[in-house]
Design an enzyme around this catalytic site. Structure first.
Site, PDB file in Angstrom:
ATOM      1  N   PHE A  46     -30.654  -1.587 -53.684  1.00 39.88           N
ATOM      2  CA  PHE A  46     -29.265  -1.909 -54.031  1.00 39.88           C
ATOM      3  C   PHE A  46     -28.314  -1.228 -53.043  1.00 39.88           C
ATOM      4  O   PHE A  46     -27.352  -0.584 -53.424  1.00 39.88           O
ATOM      5  CB  PHE A  46     -28.950  -1.540 -55.498  1.00 39.88           C
ATOM      6  CG  PHE A  46     -29.665  -2.438 -56.462  1.00 39.88           C
ATOM      7  CD1 PHE A  46     -29.049  -3.569 -56.983  1.00 39.88           C
ATOM      8  CD2 PHE A  46     -30.986  -2.167 -56.813  1.00 39.88           C
ATOM      9  CE1 PHE A  46     -29.742  -4.411 -57.849  1.00 39.88           C
ATOM     10  CE2 PHE A  46     -31.682  -3.014 -57.666  1.00 39.88           C
ATOM     11  CZ  PHE A  46     -31.053  -4.135 -58.187  1.00 39.88           C
ATOM     12  N   HIS A  47     -28.658  -1.358 -51.792  1.00 36.28           N
ATOM     13  CA  HIS A  47     -27.788  -0.854 -50.731  1.00 36.28           C
ATOM     14  C   HIS A  47     -28.120  -1.566 -49.423  1.00 36.28           C
ATOM     15  O   HIS A  47     -29.123  -2.287 -49.326  1.00 36.28           O
ATOM     16  CB  HIS A  47     -27.946   0.666 -50.571  1.00 36.28           C
ATOM     17  CG  HIS A  47     -29.310   1.119 -50.157  1.00 36.28           C
ATOM     18  ND1 HIS A  47     -30.194   1.755 -51.001  1.00 36.28           N
ATOM     19  CD2 HIS A  47     -29.952   1.012 -48.965  1.00 36.28           C
ATOM     20  CE1 HIS A  47     -31.307   2.029 -50.354  1.00 36.28           C
ATOM     21  NE2 HIS A  47     -31.192   1.586 -49.125  1.00 36.28           N
ATOM     22  N   SER A  48     -27.254  -1.337 -48.443  1.00 37.08           N
ATOM     23  CA  SER A  48     -27.501  -1.789 -47.076  1.00 37.08           C
ATOM     24  C   SER A  48     -27.355  -0.583 -46.164  1.00 37.08           C
ATOM     25  O   SER A  48     -26.840   0.464 -46.578  1.00 37.08           O
ATOM     26  CB  SER A  48     -26.481  -2.868 -46.704  1.00 37.08           C
ATOM     27  OG  SER A  48     -26.634  -3.249 -45.355  1.00 37.08           O
TER      28      SER A  48
ATOM     29  N   ARG B   1     -30.703  -4.911 -49.784  1.00 37.29           N
ATOM     30  CA  ARG B   1     -32.062  -5.036 -50.323  1.00 37.29           C
ATOM     31  C   ARG B   1     -32.127  -4.553 -51.767  1.00 37.29           C
ATOM     32  O   ARG B   1     -31.447  -3.586 -52.146  1.00 37.29           O
ATOM     33  CB  ARG B   1     -33.097  -4.304 -49.462  1.00 37.29           C
ATOM     34  CG  ARG B   1     -33.289  -2.808 -49.636  1.00 37.29           C
ATOM     35  CD  ARG B   1     -32.156  -1.962 -49.122  1.00 37.29           C
ATOM     36  NE  ARG B   1     -31.725  -2.337 -47.788  1.00 37.29           N
ATOM     37  CZ  ARG B   1     -32.261  -1.852 -46.669  1.00 37.29           C
ATOM     38  NH1 ARG B   1     -33.217  -0.971 -46.749  1.00 37.29           N
ATOM     39  NH2 ARG B   1     -31.795  -2.202 -45.492  1.00 37.29           N
TER      40      ARG B   1
END
Ligand code: TYD
Length: 130
Positions: A46-48, A93
């Site tokens: 839950f980040h890039s 992702r």
């Protein structure tokens, strides 16, 4: 990437070697970490990343990973330790649907830096518009 799984004859413990020299990574690997103790309901990612390159592997069990480049989304089923998913910078992702005791191995191009993360999805979409 080639990796094998070696079991002992008297129990089902096993060893999986990762030969860094044989990994054809499109970046210099500076950091390795792994996710473990994962539950079916666990959700990771839950980040890039702004600059970080990563190779993601499933060295035990299975899980799914959703990759989002802000225009398209694709879900990969990870269940083969000989396969590595390359994530270039700028990809959102989400990792989910872990089989019990799965292990996710990550090879990364740089040391940990919280400044490199984009942890809010709307910030990620705005970042991709820049
Ligand atoms: P994070 O990258 O968000 O993990 P995931 O995507 O699997 O949820 O990191 C979770 C926490 O761990 C966060 O507080 C930062 C810390 N962390 C480090 O200190 N060093 C590292 O190399 C990594 C990957 C994370």
């Amino acid at each position: 990437m080639n990796s094998s799984q070696y079991s002992t004859i008297d129990d089902d413990s096993s060893l999986i070697p990762i030969n860094l020299y044989s990994i054809n990574a499109p970046f210099l690997i500076k950091r390795i970490y792994f996710l473990h103790n994962l539950k079916n309901f666990s959700k990771r990612g839950f980040h890039s990343h702004k600059n970080l390159h990563q190779l993601i592997l499933c060295t035990y069990g299975s899980f799914k990973i959703k990759i989002d480049d802000s225009l398209n989304q694709k879900i990969y089923s990870m269940n083969d330790s000989s396969f590595a998913l390359y994530l270039k910078p700028g990809l959102w992702r989400e990792l989910f649907d872990f089989a019990p005791n799965s292990i996710c191995l990550v090879l990364a191009s740089d040391v940990y830096s919280e400044e490199d993360y984009i942890r809010n999805y709307h910030d990620f979409l705005n970042y991709k518009l820049l």
